[in-house]
Each structure stands twice: as structure tokens, then as C-alpha cells.
Design a protein around this motif. Structure first.
Motif, PDB file in Angstrom:
ATOM      1  N   SER A  13       0.853  -1.185   0.000  1.00 26.00           N
ATOM      2  CA  SER A  13       0.000   0.000   0.000  1.00 26.00           C
ATOM      3  C   SER A  13       0.883   1.226   0.000  1.00 26.00           C
ATOM      4  CB  SER A  13      -0.888   0.007   1.252  1.00 26.00           C
ATOM      5  OG  SER A  13      -1.514   1.276   1.409  1.00 26.00           O
ATOM      6  N   ASN A  15      -0.633   4.028   1.114  1.00 19.65           N
ATOM      7  CA  ASN A  15      -1.447   4.885   1.979  1.00 19.65           C
ATOM      8  C   ASN A  15      -1.829   6.176   1.263  1.00 19.65           C
ATOM      9  OD1 ASN A  15      -2.917   5.756   4.150  1.00 19.65           O
ATOM     10  ND2 ASN A  15      -1.157   6.546   5.271  1.00 19.65           N
ATOM     11  N   ILE A  16      -2.195   6.063  -0.016  1.00 19.24           N
ATOM     12  CA  ILE A  16      -2.737   7.251  -0.676  1.00 19.24           C
ATOM     13  C   ILE A  16      -4.230   7.031  -0.847  1.00 19.24           C
ATOM     14  CG2 ILE A  16      -0.614   7.849  -1.893  1.00 19.24           C
ATOM     15  CD1 ILE A  16      -1.952   6.784  -4.472  1.00 19.24           C
ATOM     16  N   HIS A  17      -4.988   8.030  -0.516  1.00 21.21           N
ATOM     17  CA  HIS A  17      -6.411   7.999  -0.848  1.00 21.21           C
ATOM     18  C   HIS A  17      -6.861   9.402  -1.215  1.00 21.21           C
ATOM     19  CE1 HIS A  17      -7.258   9.003   3.467  1.00 21.21           C
ATOM     20  NE2 HIS A  17      -6.265   8.189   3.690  1.00 21.21           N
ATOM     21  N   GLY A  58      -5.875  -0.380  -2.841  1.00 21.04           N
ATOM     22  CA  GLY A  58      -5.886   0.955  -3.415  1.00 21.04           C
ATOM     23  C   GLY A  58      -6.552   1.029  -4.763  1.00 21.04           C
ATOM     24  N   GLY A  59      -7.729   1.657  -4.803  1.00 18.80           N
ATOM     25  CA  GLY A  59      -8.366   1.981  -6.078  1.00 18.80           C
ATOM     26  C   GLY A  59      -9.320   0.959  -6.634  1.00 18.80           C
ATOM     27  N   SER A  81     -10.556  -0.468   1.052  1.00 17.99           N
ATOM     28  CA  SER A  81     -10.715   0.333   2.253  1.00 17.99           C
ATOM     29  C   SER A  81     -11.970   1.199   2.145  1.00 17.99           C
ATOM     30  CB  SER A  81      -9.465   1.203   2.480  1.00 17.99           C
ATOM     31  OG  SER A  81      -9.654   2.060   3.568  1.00 17.99           O
ATOM     32  N   ARG A  82     -11.893   2.309   1.385  1.00 15.85           N
ATOM     33  CA  ARG A  82     -13.038   3.217   1.307  1.00 15.85           C
ATOM     34  C   ARG A  82     -14.303   2.547   0.760  1.00 15.85           C
ATOM     35  NH1 ARG A  82      -9.876   7.569  -2.062  1.00 15.85           N
ATOM     36  NH2 ARG A  82      -9.179   5.566  -2.914  1.00 15.85           N
ATOM     37  N   ARG A 111     -12.662   9.859   6.522  1.00 13.81           N
ATOM     38  CA  ARG A 111     -11.789  10.049   7.693  1.00 13.81           C
ATOM     39  C   ARG A 111     -12.234  11.328   8.374  1.00 13.81           C
ATOM     40  NH1 ARG A 111      -5.467   9.251   7.241  1.00 13.81           N
ATOM     41  NH2 ARG A 111      -5.948   7.266   8.181  1.00 13.81           N
ATOM     42  N   ASN A 116     -14.220   6.941  11.425  1.00 10.06           N
ATOM     43  CA  ASN A 116     -14.227   6.669   9.992  1.00 10.06           C
ATOM     44  C   ASN A 116     -15.596   6.157   9.563  1.00 10.06           C
ATOM     45  OD1 ASN A 116     -11.495   7.286  10.013  1.00 10.06           O
ATOM     46  ND2 ASN A 116     -10.896   5.160  10.343  1.00 10.06           N
TER      47      ASN A 116
HETATM   48  C1  LIG Z   1     -10.507   6.467   6.768  1.00  6.39           C
HETATM   49  C2  LIG Z   1      -9.230   5.828   6.329  1.00  6.39           C
HETATM   50  C3  LIG Z   1      -8.319   5.365   7.268  1.00  6.39           C
HETATM   51  C4  LIG Z   1      -7.106   4.766   6.853  1.00  6.39           C
HETATM   52  N1  LIG Z   1      -6.219   4.333   7.792  1.00  6.39           N
HETATM   53  C5  LIG Z   1      -5.060   3.759   7.387  1.00  6.39           C
HETATM   54  C6  LIG Z   1      -4.115   3.303   8.344  1.00  6.39           C
HETATM   55  O1  LIG Z   1      -4.317   3.434   9.565  1.00  6.39           O
HETATM   56  N2  LIG Z   1      -2.954   2.736   7.896  1.00  6.39           N
HETATM   57  C7  LIG Z   1      -2.704   2.598   6.535  1.00  6.39           C
HETATM   58  O2  LIG Z   1      -1.654   2.068   6.177  1.00  6.39           O
HETATM   59  N3  LIG Z   1      -3.590   3.013   5.628  1.00  6.39           N
HETATM   60  C8  LIG Z   1      -4.734   3.582   6.005  1.00  6.39           C
HETATM   61  N4  LIG Z   1      -5.632   4.034   5.074  1.00  6.39           N
HETATM   62  C9  LIG Z   1      -5.303   3.847   3.635  1.00  6.39           C
HETATM   63  C10 LIG Z   1      -6.006   2.613   3.099  1.00  6.39           C
HETATM   64  O3  LIG Z   1      -5.476   1.450   3.717  1.00  6.39           O
HETATM   65  C11 LIG Z   1      -5.812   2.459   1.581  1.00  6.39           C
HETATM   66  O4  LIG Z   1      -4.439   2.364   1.262  1.00  6.39           O
HETATM   67  C12 LIG Z   1      -6.377   3.633   0.783  1.00  6.39           C
HETATM   68  O5  LIG Z   1      -7.616   4.077   1.322  1.00  6.39           O
HETATM   69  C13 LIG Z   1      -6.584   3.239  -0.678  1.00  6.39           C
HETATM   70  O6  LIG Z   1      -7.429   2.111  -0.783  1.00  6.39           O
HETATM   71  P1  LIG Z   1      -9.000   2.260  -1.238  1.00  6.39           P
HETATM   72  O7  LIG Z   1      -8.984   2.872  -2.615  1.00  6.39           O
HETATM   73  O8  LIG Z   1      -9.512   0.843  -1.216  1.00  6.39           O
HETATM   74  O9  LIG Z   1      -9.652   3.156  -0.240  1.00  6.39           O
HETATM   75  C14 LIG Z   1      -6.823   4.619   5.475  1.00  6.39           C
HETATM   76  C15 LIG Z   1      -7.770   5.089   4.540  1.00  6.39           C
HETATM   77  C16 LIG Z   1      -8.947   5.692   4.944  1.00  6.39           C
HETATM   78  C17 LIG Z   1      -9.910   6.187   3.888  1.00  6.39           C
END
Ligand SMILES: Cc1cc2nc3c(=O)[nH]c(=O)nc-3n(C[C@H](O)[C@H](O)[C@H](O)COP(=O)(O)O)c2cc1C
Length: 129
Positions: A13, A15-17, A58-59, A81-82, A111, A116
Motif C-alpha cells: 500500500s 497509503n494514498i487515498h 488501493g483503487g 478500504s473506502r 476520515r 471513519n
Molecule cells: C478512513 C481511512 C483510514 C485509513 N487508515 C489507514 C491506516 O491506519 N494505515 C494505513 O496504512 N492506511 C490507512 N488508510 C489507507 C487505506 O489502507 C488504503 O491504502 C487507501 O484508502 C486506498 O485504498 P481504497 O482505494 O480501497 O480506499 C486509510 C484510509 C482511509 C480512507
């Protein structure tokens, strides 16, 4: 080798959203962040080097796309995640045959200072409160 160290799986990951929409298409170390599977090309590269399973996150919004990538690559697991914050029953509805894409609009407003939860579809208020 990694398993000898007690590492049995790796989640990849960035950790971009919230910033993802600006980062899609950008290239780092000759690998480009993809629109609907941000880190899939990183996962493919990593998979060449290691022999423990990989989870990529992610994505992902389309089950058909996840299945296509799964069939075309040797990437083992796909995390969301989202989309699951927005629709906690998403996997269940996909299994039940409603394979329309996740409703998540990737606004990343899930977030919040109060925890969340999806603010875009009022899921929290309608179904949990
Ligand atoms: C509300 C929220 C909390 C998150 N908390 C973490 C976290 O604690 N540690 C982490 O590595 N990523 C965290 N993420 C990032 C997600 O794990 C993931 O990489 C990112 O949302 C992209 O995936 P998605 O497109 O399925 O949302 C968080 C994302 C969101 C939206």
C-alpha cells in the motif's frame, strides 16, 4: 527466506487515498500509479522478487477488474478500504450477483474527527446510528 524470518504475507500500500486522484499517472522508479488499481504494477514487480503472498490495496471498485487482474497476474489478494467504509455489505452483494461497481466516490471524507464512516452517502446515519 522471508518465511524463515516469520513474514508470511505482505500488504502493498502507498497509503494514498485523498491524494490519489492527483497521483494517478505519476511514475516513481519507472512504475506508474494506475487509475483503478493504484499499486498493481508495483505488486507485479514485487512478486518477481519474493515468494510470500501479496495483498494489494488501493483503487479497486470493480469486481470484474479484480477478477481480471487476478486471472492475468499472480497477485494473491485484493484489499478494499473506502469502498467497504461506504458499503460494508459490498462483498456480500457481489457474491449475491449484484456486481455493479462500489458506490464509493473516493472523496476520502470518510476520515473524520468523529471516526471513519461514509459521509457521502449518509450510510452511517441511515444504517448504524
Ligand atoms: C478512513 C481511512 C483510514 C485509513 N487508515 C489507514 C491506516 O491506519 N494505515 C494505513 O496504512 N492506511 C490507512 N488508510 C489507507 C487505506 O489502507 C488504503 O491504502 C487507501 O484508502 C486506498 O485504498 P481504497 O482505494 O480501497 O480506499 C486509510 C484510509 C482511509 C480512507
Amino acid at each position: 527466506m522471508l518465511e524463515d524470518l516469520g513474514i508470511h504475507i505482505i500488504e502493498l500500500s502507498g497509503n494514498i487515498h485523498a491524494t490519489a486522484k492527483d497521483m494517478v499517472g505519476q511514475t516513481f522508479d519507472n512504475i506508474t500509479i494506475q487509475k483503478d488499481a493504484y499499486f498493481i504494477d508495483y505488486a507485479k514487480e514485487l512478486k518477481k522478487e519474493i515468494n510470500v503472498p501479496i495483498i494489494t490495496v488501493g483503487g479497486f471498485k470493480h469486481i470484474e477488474e479484480i477478477e481480471k487482474i487476478y486471472n492475468d497476474t499472480n497477485i494473491d489478494f485484493y484489499a478494499l478500504s473506502r469502498p467497504l467504509i461506504c458499503e460494508p455489505n459490498l462483498i456480500e452483494r457481489w457474491i449475491d450477483g449484484n456486481t455493479t461497481p462500489a458506490k464509493c466516490i473516493r472523496c476520502s471524507k470518510c476520515r473524520t474527527a468523529n471516526g471513519n464512516y461514509c459521509t457521502a452517502f449518509n450510510y452511517y446515519i441511515e444504517n448504524i446510528e
